[in-house]
Design an enzyme around this catalytic site. Sequence first.
Site, mmCIF file in Angstrom:
data_model
loop_
_atom_site.group_PDB
_atom_site.id
_atom_site.type_symbol
_atom_site.label_atom_id
_atom_site.label_comp_id
_atom_site.label_asym_id
_atom_site.label_seq_id
_atom_site.Cartn_x
_atom_site.Cartn_y
_atom_site.Cartn_z
ATOM 1 N N ASN A 1 43.319 81.690 -40.692
ATOM 2 C CA ASN A 1 44.798 81.678 -40.340
ATOM 3 C C ASN A 1 45.089 81.910 -38.880
ATOM 4 O OD1 ASN A 1 45.690 81.488 -43.068
ATOM 5 N ND2 ASN A 1 45.273 83.570 -43.334
ATOM 6 N N SER B 1 41.464 85.279 -44.971
ATOM 7 C CA SER B 1 42.301 85.846 -46.216
ATOM 8 C C SER B 1 41.297 86.771 -46.999
ATOM 9 C CB SER B 1 42.926 84.782 -47.039
ATOM 10 O OG SER B 1 43.143 85.348 -48.280
ATOM 11 N N GLU C 1 50.562 83.611 -34.214
ATOM 12 C CA GLU C 1 51.524 84.378 -35.021
ATOM 13 C C GLU C 1 51.994 85.743 -34.406
ATOM 14 O OE1 GLU C 1 50.836 82.361 -39.633
ATOM 15 O OE2 GLU C 1 49.880 84.228 -38.990
ATOM 16 N N HIS D 1 63.335 66.907 -32.484
ATOM 17 C CA HIS D 1 63.871 67.180 -33.933
ATOM 18 C C HIS D 1 62.734 67.200 -34.865
ATOM 19 C CE1 HIS D 1 68.039 66.065 -32.184
ATOM 20 N NE2 HIS D 1 67.347 64.845 -31.842
ATOM 21 N N LYS E 1 40.610 80.208 -46.256
ATOM 22 C CA LYS E 1 41.707 80.298 -45.347
ATOM 23 C C LYS E 1 41.235 80.644 -43.831
ATOM 24 C CE LYS E 1 45.569 80.077 -45.742
ATOM 25 N NZ LYS E 1 46.546 81.080 -46.123
#
Length: 455
Positions: A298, A290, A303, A157, A296
């Site tokens: 990323n 970024s 993704e 969870h 940043k």
Amino acid sequence: MNKKLWGGRFKKQTDKLFAEFSKSIGYDYKLGSYDVLGSMIHVEVLSKAGFLSKEEAKKLHSAFDGIYKSIEDNKFKFDKTCEDIHTNIHNLLEKKVGKLVLKLHAARSRNDQVVFATKMYSKIEILKLLVDLQKLVNQLIKTGIKNSSVVIPGFTHMQHAQPVYLKDYLGAYGEMFTRDVKRLKNIEANIAICLGAGALAGTPIDASIYKTKLEEVIKKAKFDVNFNMKAVSNVSNSLDAVSDRDFVIEIISALSIVAMHLSRIAEDFIIWSTKEFGFIDLDDAFATGSSLMPQKKNPDSLELIRGSCAKIYGNLVNVLVMMKGLPLTYNRDMQLDKQPLFNSFEVITDEIKIITGVIKSVKFNKDKIQEHLNDESLYATDLVYFLVKKGIPFTYAHETIGKLICYSIENNLSIKDMPQSVLNKFSTKLIKKEIVKIFDPLGSVKSKISIKRRR
Ligand code: ARG
């Protein structure tokens, strides 16, 4: 102007927009070499059946050899004005052998050609993919072995649950991808390659000729992977042979499962790469920055892997819906199976290579992981086992430790720092000297002896 394979019956030109709309050459050019291979088999079949003289067969073979080589060498110029790859190759052949080409289409139909080429493509692509999938499994194991003593918090969870080995965590993905390998192997083995269905009703040529010639020509062809000859078969039902696309659906559904596994590992790594978790540092090679925020880094590679899962699921639904309700036998709708099939293979192949690179280069931040491991709640279950071993019934022990954890949170007091007098309020069996040893990640994982690791 390219020639159609079916012009005779028509008096008018095809509507321009419809002609464009109906073309598949823009994508089925990828079947080129398999279509030529099918044609080589067909030449052999026609010659053995007496439809072509030896001389004619020789001439056709040498033309096909040339076309095959130019496709393999990436020198073939696909003619985008043609309806499809079959027409493209047929027209080119005409340029090479003249009128002889008119004899080639005896006893054959694109309905049979296209399923042959798509099955060959599928088999080869699966076999290539299996190599990459196995490399991914090997990398997961290798990274696990390299970090064999690293323990991380395990989650259920998304909440701290119990400590687990990092190698087991990576190994869990190894198990998933190993199942994918097995699934795809089975699918590949079940794709039967045959010719001789004609348009739908079979042809006036003996079945044994088809099988023998199929075997002979395929054996001679050089593939980058070992072709499974057991898959070559007779046409046992010609109606099914030209209208079956189960194999396309099976492949994309297996690839959907691969995509789901990839998406899950991507998701875990995305979470692990956040400041809040900080378990891992992604290699620069697999991250982006970024345009506005200079700090940043990323996890775009991950993704996009997670996001591309949608493409594969979409492809599956695409073919399932396209096939549903199609009457027997071939219908032009079936041309639309190719883009989803090709796209699924291409996306998954890239993703497997990228994730293998991510796993190979990722750095595990042991200090940050240790900070998370200091959370005493991760050892709550071990404390329960401690009491159980002292003879306290499990459910009672569970409740006791639950209350202890609650007290620790409410009073902002770690269990390790509680004096014996406080511990005694929960259970006199909680002997401080003994329980302080329980908050040990390695000790915790080592105490789980029910696991018989395969590797
Ligand atoms: N391009 C077609 C396909 O991919 C080839 C078969 C065409 N057959 C036909 N009867 N129109 O399915």
